[in-house]
Design an enzyme around this catalytic site. Structure first.
Site, PDB file in Angstrom:
ATOM      1  N   LYS A 197     -10.267  21.465 -10.587  1.00 25.31           N
ATOM      2  CA  LYS A 197     -10.930  21.607 -11.886  1.00 25.31           C
ATOM      3  C   LYS A 197     -12.067  20.601 -12.109  1.00 25.31           C
ATOM      4  O   LYS A 197     -12.988  20.868 -12.865  1.00 25.31           O
ATOM      5  CB  LYS A 197      -9.905  21.473 -13.015  1.00 25.31           C
ATOM      6  CG  LYS A 197      -8.997  22.693 -13.135  1.00 25.31           C
ATOM      7  CD  LYS A 197      -8.069  22.556 -14.323  1.00 25.31           C
ATOM      8  CE  LYS A 197      -7.241  23.813 -14.492  1.00 25.31           C
ATOM      9  NZ  LYS A 197      -6.408  23.770 -15.694  1.00 25.31           N
ATOM     10  N   ASN A 199     -12.156  25.288 -15.876  1.00 25.91           N
ATOM     11  CA  ASN A 199     -11.162  26.195 -15.284  1.00 25.91           C
ATOM     12  C   ASN A 199     -11.726  27.604 -15.098  1.00 25.91           C
ATOM     13  O   ASN A 199     -11.004  28.515 -14.722  1.00 25.91           O
ATOM     14  CB  ASN A 199      -9.899  26.263 -16.159  1.00 25.91           C
ATOM     15  CG  ASN A 199     -10.156  27.042 -17.433  1.00 25.91           C
ATOM     16  OD1 ASN A 199     -11.250  26.990 -17.993  1.00 25.91           O
ATOM     17  ND2 ASN A 199      -9.172  27.781 -17.873  1.00 25.91           N
ATOM     18  N   THR A 228      -0.200   5.522 -15.293  1.00 22.70           N
ATOM     19  CA  THR A 228      -1.294   4.574 -15.064  1.00 22.70           C
ATOM     20  C   THR A 228      -1.990   4.315 -16.399  1.00 22.70           C
ATOM     21  O   THR A 228      -2.740   5.159 -16.896  1.00 22.70           O
ATOM     22  CB  THR A 228      -2.301   5.168 -14.049  1.00 22.70           C
ATOM     23  OG1 THR A 228      -1.560   5.769 -12.988  1.00 22.70           O
ATOM     24  CG2 THR A 228      -3.249   4.138 -13.511  1.00 22.70           C
ATOM     25  N   SER A 264       0.942  31.098  -9.296  1.00 26.20           N
ATOM     26  CA  SER A 264      -0.081  31.432 -10.285  1.00 26.20           C
ATOM     27  C   SER A 264       0.149  32.829 -10.856  1.00 26.20           C
ATOM     28  O   SER A 264       0.348  33.795 -10.125  1.00 26.20           O
ATOM     29  CB  SER A 264      -1.471  31.372  -9.659  1.00 26.20           C
ATOM     30  OG  SER A 264      -2.412  31.843 -10.608  1.00 26.20           O
ATOM     31  N   ALA A 309      -5.927  17.938 -17.699  1.00 21.41           N
ATOM     32  CA  ALA A 309      -5.270  18.743 -18.738  1.00 21.41           C
ATOM     33  C   ALA A 309      -5.115  17.921 -20.014  1.00 21.41           C
ATOM     34  O   ALA A 309      -5.324  18.424 -21.124  1.00 21.41           O
ATOM     35  CB  ALA A 309      -3.915  19.229 -18.241  1.00 21.41           C
ATOM     36  N   LEU A 318       2.609  22.170 -21.260  1.00 14.22           N
ATOM     37  CA  LEU A 318       1.512  22.988 -20.739  1.00 14.22           C
ATOM     38  C   LEU A 318       1.924  23.839 -19.547  1.00 14.22           C
ATOM     39  O   LEU A 318       1.291  24.830 -19.238  1.00 14.22           O
ATOM     40  CB  LEU A 318       0.317  22.102 -20.340  1.00 14.22           C
ATOM     41  CG  LEU A 318      -0.789  21.998 -21.389  1.00 14.22           C
ATOM     42  CD1 LEU A 318      -0.280  21.338 -22.646  1.00 14.22           C
ATOM     43  CD2 LEU A 318      -1.987  21.233 -20.861  1.00 14.22           C
ATOM     44  N   ASN A 350       1.001   7.218 -20.279  1.00 18.80           N
ATOM     45  CA  ASN A 350       0.744   7.636 -18.896  1.00 18.80           C
ATOM     46  C   ASN A 350       1.246   6.587 -17.921  1.00 18.80           C
ATOM     47  O   ASN A 350       1.271   5.393 -18.237  1.00 18.80           O
ATOM     48  CB  ASN A 350      -0.764   7.842 -18.686  1.00 18.80           C
ATOM     49  CG  ASN A 350      -1.058   8.573 -17.394  1.00 18.80           C
ATOM     50  OD1 ASN A 350      -0.383   9.543 -17.067  1.00 18.80           O
ATOM     51  ND2 ASN A 350      -2.039   8.098 -16.642  1.00 18.80           N
ATOM     52  N   GLY A 401       0.588  11.960 -20.100  1.00 14.58           N
ATOM     53  CA  GLY A 401      -0.351  12.221 -19.007  1.00 14.58           C
ATOM     54  C   GLY A 401      -1.765  11.894 -19.434  1.00 14.58           C
ATOM     55  O   GLY A 401      -2.060  11.787 -20.640  1.00 14.58           O
TER      56      GLY A 401
END
Ligand code: ATR
Length: 249
Positions: free
Chosen positions: A69, A90, A152, A20, A131, A202, A150, A127
């Site tokens: 999140k 966030n 799924t 981070s 996010a 991202l 995605n 995705g």
């Protein structure tokens, strides 16, 4: 950085926090804005305990990252309308005794994409997690045409109900039709991009992902997650300390 008896501490919660940039980037912001504060990394999975600590110790700003999140929302007292729509936060700001959930990822995403006119542009989101929902929120606000891909598929269908758009399977889909491709997954895969495309990842670790490298090689306009990261952190600082409030030590 001078730590003294007035130094106020903020938290970042998440797991793992090894890569981070929030503590060091916030430090740079505090220094620039003359705010006497530090940001501490807290890897405590018991969110109820974390929230109790925030309230007991009066922690003004808490940055929230993966994987908390969404889970954190069960422990907050209020949330912004955007957080309600996206279902993820966030940022936590302590206002009196109330913990308010914000989402500054949307500010970071909007900033990162500000150079592009998104209206009616075909934008593919890779995705369908938290996010991706923040990206879809921004694209929807800018009247873009949204496409989702995605692993799924059902999860991507859930986003259509909220933000509109279509789900596509990448294998059968000519993604060269897309104007913008945005990766929100942790998967660093190489694509065959077309030079007219804008490609946004991202993630900011590593600084240039294989995904972005392959886009650069194809001659695309690339946007690094670092751009989004810095803008969302700036917004966190604004929320905690005010845009024009320069706190002196
Ligand atoms: P975030 O909050 O960062 O979006 P998330 O909610 O866990 O994190 O979402 C991660 C996204 O990356 C999901 O869309 C996930 O796909 P699934 O919905 O099928 O779980 C995707 N993802 C994670 N690991 C992946 C992998 N190995 N291959 C493909 N997609 C992956």
């Amino acid at each position: 950085m001078l730590i003294d008896a007035q130094t106020q501490f903020n938290f970042i919660i998440g797991h793992p926090l090894t890569h981070s940039l929030s503590p060091s980037f916030h430090q740079a912001l505090y220094q620039a804005r003359k705010i006497n504060a530090v940001m501490l990394a807290v890897e405590q999975p018991n969110l109820s305990d974390v929230v109790e600590s925030i309230k007991t110790l009066g922690v003004r700003l808490t940055a929230v990252t993966m994987p908390y999140k969404t889970e954190i929302l069960s422990f907050t007292d209020a949330q912004t309308p955007a957080v309600e729509i996206i279902g993820a936060a966030n940022t936590l700001i302590l206002q009196g005794d109330k913990l308010v959930a914000h989402n500054t990822d949307i500010d970071g995403i909007a900033y990162a994409l500000a150079q592009i006119d998104l209206i009616h542009k075909k934008c593919l989101i890779l995705g369908a997690g938290g996010a991706a929902r923040a990206v879809a929120y921004v694209l929807n606000q800018n009247n873009a045409q949204i496409y989702y891909s995605n692993r799924t598929l059902e999860k991507a269908s859930g986003l259509i109900e909220v933000f509109g758009g279509k789900v596509v399977g990448l294998e059968s889909f000519d993604h060269h039709e897309m104007d913008v491709i945005i990766n929100t997954t942790p998967v660093d895969r190489v694509y065959r991009f077309a030079p007219h495309q804008t490609v946004f990842d991202l993630r900011y670790y590593p600084k240039e992902t294989d995904f972005l490298k392959s886009a650069k090689q194809a001659g695309c306009n690339i946007i690094s997650g670092l751009r989004m990261f810095q803008a969302q952190a700036n917004k966190q600082c604004d929320l905690a300390y005010g845009e024009d409030e320069w706190v002196t030590q």
